[in-house]
Design a protein around this motif. Sequence first.
Motif, short mmCIF file in Angstrom:
data_model
loop_
_atom_site.label_atom_id
_atom_site.label_comp_id
_atom_site.label_asym_id
_atom_site.label_seq_id
_atom_site.Cartn_x
_atom_site.Cartn_y
_atom_site.Cartn_z
N SER A 29 0.79 -1.24 -0.04
CA SER A 29 0.07 0.00 0.02
C SER A 29 1.03 1.13 0.08
O SER A 29 2.11 1.15 0.20
N ASP A 30 0.24 2.57 -0.19
CA ASP A 30 1.08 3.66 -0.20
C ASP A 30 1.86 3.86 0.99
O ASP A 30 2.78 4.44 1.26
N GLU A 31 1.53 3.33 2.25
CA GLU A 31 1.77 3.59 3.62
C GLU A 31 3.06 2.84 3.82
O GLU A 31 3.89 2.91 4.68
N ASP A 32 3.06 1.61 3.03
CA ASP A 32 4.29 0.55 3.35
C ASP A 32 5.60 1.17 3.34
O ASP A 32 5.76 1.66 1.93
N PHE A 33 6.65 0.86 3.81
CA PHE A 33 7.61 1.06 3.42
C PHE A 33 8.69 0.34 4.12
O PHE A 33 8.93 -0.62 5.14
N TYR A 34 9.90 -0.01 3.27
CA TYR A 34 11.00 -0.98 3.45
C TYR A 34 12.23 -0.20 3.62
O TYR A 34 12.49 0.78 3.18
N GLN A 35 12.85 -0.39 4.70
CA GLN A 35 14.16 0.28 5.17
C GLN A 35 15.46 -0.44 5.27
O GLN A 35 15.32 -1.53 6.20
N SER A 36 16.36 -0.16 5.11
CA SER A 36 17.64 -0.92 5.26
C SER A 36 18.59 -0.04 5.94
O SER A 36 18.83 1.14 5.23
N ARG A 37 19.32 -0.21 6.82
CA ARG A 37 20.13 0.65 7.66
C ARG A 37 21.40 -0.08 7.91
O ARG A 37 21.55 -1.11 8.47
N ALA A 38 22.31 0.54 7.29
CA ALA A 38 23.91 -0.03 7.39
C ALA A 38 24.45 0.82 8.51
O ALA A 38 24.65 2.04 7.87
N CYS A 39 24.94 0.40 9.49
CA CYS A 39 25.85 1.24 10.37
C CYS A 39 27.14 0.56 10.85
O CYS A 39 27.33 -0.52 10.82
N CYS A 40 27.88 1.79 11.30
CA CYS A 40 29.22 1.36 11.69
C CYS A 40 29.12 1.98 13.20
O CYS A 40 29.20 3.07 13.16
N THR A 41 29.71 1.37 13.96
CA THR A 41 30.14 1.81 15.28
C THR A 41 31.61 1.82 15.64
O THR A 41 32.08 0.62 15.49
N PHE A 42 32.18 2.94 15.81
CA PHE A 42 33.57 2.92 16.19
C PHE A 42 33.68 3.20 17.70
O PHE A 42 32.98 4.29 18.26
N SER A 43 34.45 2.24 18.38
CA SER A 43 34.77 2.51 19.49
C SER A 43 36.05 2.20 19.97
O SER A 43 36.90 1.99 19.15
N GLY A 44 36.44 2.32 21.23
CA GLY A 44 37.84 2.17 21.79
C GLY A 44 38.71 3.43 21.56
O GLY A 44 38.38 4.47 21.08
N SER A 45 39.72 3.21 22.32
CA SER A 45 40.56 4.73 22.32
C SER A 45 40.97 5.22 21.10
O SER A 45 41.22 6.37 20.98
N HIS A 46 41.19 4.07 19.99
CA HIS A 46 41.29 4.97 18.64
C HIS A 46 40.46 4.46 17.67
O HIS A 46 40.63 4.53 16.46
N TYR A 47 39.41 4.34 18.22
CA TYR A 47 38.06 3.97 17.41
C TYR A 47 38.38 2.79 16.40
O TYR A 47 37.33 2.88 15.37
N ASP A 48 39.14 2.21 16.73
CA ASP A 48 39.53 1.03 15.70
C ASP A 48 38.71 -0.28 15.90
O ASP A 48 38.82 -1.27 15.34
N ASP A 49 37.88 -0.37 17.12
CA ASP A 49 37.09 -1.39 17.48
C ASP A 49 35.82 -1.02 16.44
O ASP A 49 34.91 -0.12 16.73
N MET A 50 35.63 -1.91 15.28
CA MET A 50 34.57 -1.32 14.52
C MET A 50 33.47 -2.46 14.38
O MET A 50 34.13 -3.88 14.55
N GLU A 51 32.18 -2.18 14.57
CA GLU A 51 31.28 -3.10 14.30
C GLU A 51 30.26 -2.48 13.22
O GLU A 51 29.78 -1.57 13.17
N TYR A 52 29.94 -3.55 12.36
CA TYR A 52 29.16 -3.16 11.12
C TYR A 52 27.91 -3.88 11.31
O TYR A 52 27.90 -5.15 11.65
N THR A 53 26.70 -3.26 11.50
CA THR A 53 25.47 -3.85 11.21
C THR A 53 24.47 -3.50 10.21
O THR A 53 24.78 -2.53 9.55
#
Length: 275
Positions: free
Chosen positions: A20-44
């Motif tokens: 229907s017009d109301e329906d929508f589909y979404q994909s969300r690709a994210c990167c989380t950078f953490s750690g003291s040098h931001y080099d702990d990366m997680e991709y979702t």
Amino acid sequence: MHIYHFIFCAVFSLCSPVFSDEDFYQSRACCTFSGSHYDDMEYTLKFAFNDNLMMEFNSTRGNWTGFTPYSVMVAHTWSSDPFDAVVRAVEKKLLCEDNLGLIQDFAVLGSAPTIRLKAVKQPPMLVCSAYNFYPKEIEVTWWRHGQKVTTGISYSEALADGEFYYQIHSYLEVTPTLGDNISCMVEHHSLSEPVVVVWDPSLPVAQRAQIAVGLCGLMLGLAVFICGLIYYQKKPAAYVSVGHGRVMIPVEHLPAGGATLQPDIAAPDEAHTWK
Ligand SMILES: *[C@@H]1O[C@H](CO)[C@@H](O)[C@H](O)[C@H]1NC(C)=O
Ligand SMILES: *[C@@H]1O[C@H](CO)[C@@H](O)[C@H](O)[C@H]1NC(C)=O
Ligand SMILES: *[C@@H]1O[C@H](CO)[C@@H](O)[C@H](O)[C@H]1NC(C)=O
């Protein structure tokens, strides 16, 4: 010590006329950078249909999770498909690993606030707002005739302003009269010195606006400056050496007209020393 944490996302939406017009589909690709040098990366990677999460890939777990009976089945198939693993690894490289340098630059330099000072009639008060800054820590103080004001002040929390930035509002209960000299001072690690915005009720409205505009101009200059730094960063090591939490640039490489910009932008105390 602050543990900084970044999330960087790309969102793709698709309205599906099939349902229907109301329906929508979404994909969300994210990167989380953490750690003291931001080099702990997680991709979702998440797939949602009308805000209902259907499936999720998490690079830390290295597999898909399904949230509905059908997507549990699909998740199982995809998790055991070696080609899927290769595609996810390429996505992780493009979105996370290739942007790591940018994130590290941004984290060291921070993002300078844009500051606005305005009067509100009901109830009578002045509002000093800072937008688009990073990191979250900021200090907003009020000054009247050179004295720090300590009463009649309230603050909003530092609110998230998009994925990266923060904003904050400080309120001073006061009815400024002619001859009053009230100013709002903002201190932030991205600013080499505090920025003071003076409320001058004697100025016509148009001229007051200029204060904010002038400041924006300065911020734009800083943005260009930071882009320049990132550019230099990509060149061989001699151009920018980051060490002991300070960014040093040889004077001849300062952008033209950048005289008001301080090359020694102080990094946070918990300095990130890389390499
Ligand atoms: C991904 O999985 C790890 C390990 O189970 C978990 O700690 C992390 O929170 C997950 N990330 C997201 C975004 O759900
Ligand atoms: C995904 O991996 C985690 C641990 O790495 C495991 O506990 C979970 O059962 C796996 N899920 C699927 C659907 O294979
Ligand atoms: C108002 O105060 C600021 C700092 O507190 C000062 O720099 C400025 O000169 C003062 N302006 C007037 C008109 O007194």
